[in-house]
Design an enzyme around this catalytic site. Structure first.
Site, short mmCIF file in Angstrom:
data_model
loop_
_atom_site.label_atom_id
_atom_site.label_comp_id
_atom_site.label_asym_id
_atom_site.label_seq_id
_atom_site.Cartn_x
_atom_site.Cartn_y
_atom_site.Cartn_z
N GLU A 111 -2.10 -4.73 -31.08
CA GLU A 111 -1.26 -5.78 -31.65
C GLU A 111 -1.42 -7.08 -30.86
O GLU A 111 -1.40 -8.17 -31.45
CB GLU A 111 0.19 -5.31 -31.67
CG GLU A 111 0.40 -4.18 -32.67
CD GLU A 111 1.82 -3.66 -32.70
OE1 GLU A 111 2.53 -3.91 -33.69
OE2 GLU A 111 2.23 -3.01 -31.72
N GLU A 133 0.99 4.62 -33.78
CA GLU A 133 2.43 4.73 -33.56
C GLU A 133 3.11 5.75 -34.47
O GLU A 133 4.17 6.29 -34.13
CB GLU A 133 3.10 3.36 -33.76
CG GLU A 133 2.92 2.39 -32.61
CD GLU A 133 1.68 1.52 -32.75
OE1 GLU A 133 1.62 0.46 -32.13
OE2 GLU A 133 0.77 1.92 -33.52
#
Length: 272
Positions: A111, A133
């Site tokens: 990210e 995730e």
């Protein structure tokens, strides 16, 4: 211990995430990153920003899970909010940002890299790249769902995140997640040389910054509004020294030398 090391050399500001063993980030790391980004943004000597990780195994493995385990829901919310703000500041800085992947770039680490303009690694890169995730029962919460979809398209982004797929560098490049695989053994030297290729005098770093602003600022606007932004940024370049130097050099058949002109709009004298 400093969690973000800052180094400026030959127009390239390198921000190195340093929190062994996996360079996991915390509130403090984002505070240091935020300060480094602001410094690089304001420093006129900085033409390109490189974000990388310390060591050879990890670019960044994302958030410090131990820190998240101890934080209450409100703390987690404000942690994500500040991370969003920091990465937006990086993304909106009108200078080229390169994420140099020295090792595993997973979860929140990817990210961070997605907030850069370009992502590169060596051809010998042996780490993994992805947003896994879902395996923790959460979603990529530091911009992953938004930036990955904008980069790869809705369907491909959902597939990668829903499956928690971890890619090799070659696979990431095929999908457009990594821009370039660089040849060489000395990671820092190869990345620095690549970053320097976007700096004065070879390239006009000012023009590259304006290209970034035109693309980032205009991509979600209606076409006419995006074209208006493009015209305004082009006009700023036309009134500056780099456009005068580039046009002058083209007309006489020589290589331009950007960044060495006086700030009058006139090209600097040239000795043949």
């Amino acid at each position: 211990m400093t969690l973000v090391n800052y180094d400026l050399k030959e127009g390239v500001a390198t921000l190195t995430l340093s929190n062994p063993p996996a360079n996991a980030y915390s509130t403090r790391m984002f505070e240091e990153m935020d300060a480094a980004i602001l410094d690089a943004r304001r420093n006129k000597q900085v033409e390109v920003i490189v974000v990388t990780g310390a060591g050879e195994k990890f670019f960044c493995a994302g958030a410090d899970i131990g820190m998240l385990a101890e934080a209450d829901p409100e703390e987690k919310y404000y942690f994500c909010l500040h991370a969003n703000e920091t990465l937006l500041r990086l993304e909106n800085t009108p200078k080229l940002v390169i994420a140099a992947l020295n090792g595993h770039c997973v979860g929140g680490g990817l990210e961070v890299a997605l907030a850069a303009d370009l992502r590169v690694a060596l051809t010998t890169f042996s780490g993994k790249i992805g947003l896994p995730e879902v395996g923790l029962g959460v979603l990529p919460g530091t911009g992953g769902t938004q930036r990955l979809a904008r980069l790869l398209g809705k369907s491909h982004a959902i597939e990668l995140m829903a499956e928690g797929t971890l890619l090799t560098a070659e696979e990431a490049k095929e999908k457009g997640l990594v821009n370039r695989l660089l040849e060489g053994d000395n990671f820092q030297a190869v990345v620095h040389e690549y970053a320097r290729s976007f700096c004065n005098p070879v390239k006009s770093s000012r023009a590259i910054g304006h290209i970034k602003r035109a693309v980032s600022g205009g991509i979600d606007l209606p076409l006419e509004s995006g074209l208006a932004l493009e015209r305004e940024l082009q006009q700023r370049l036309f009134t500056g020294p780099d456009a005068a130097e580039g046009i002058s050099a083209f007309n006489v058949g020589r290589k331009p030398q950007f960044g060495n002109q006086v700030e009058t709009g006139a090209a600097a004298p040239h000795s043949s």
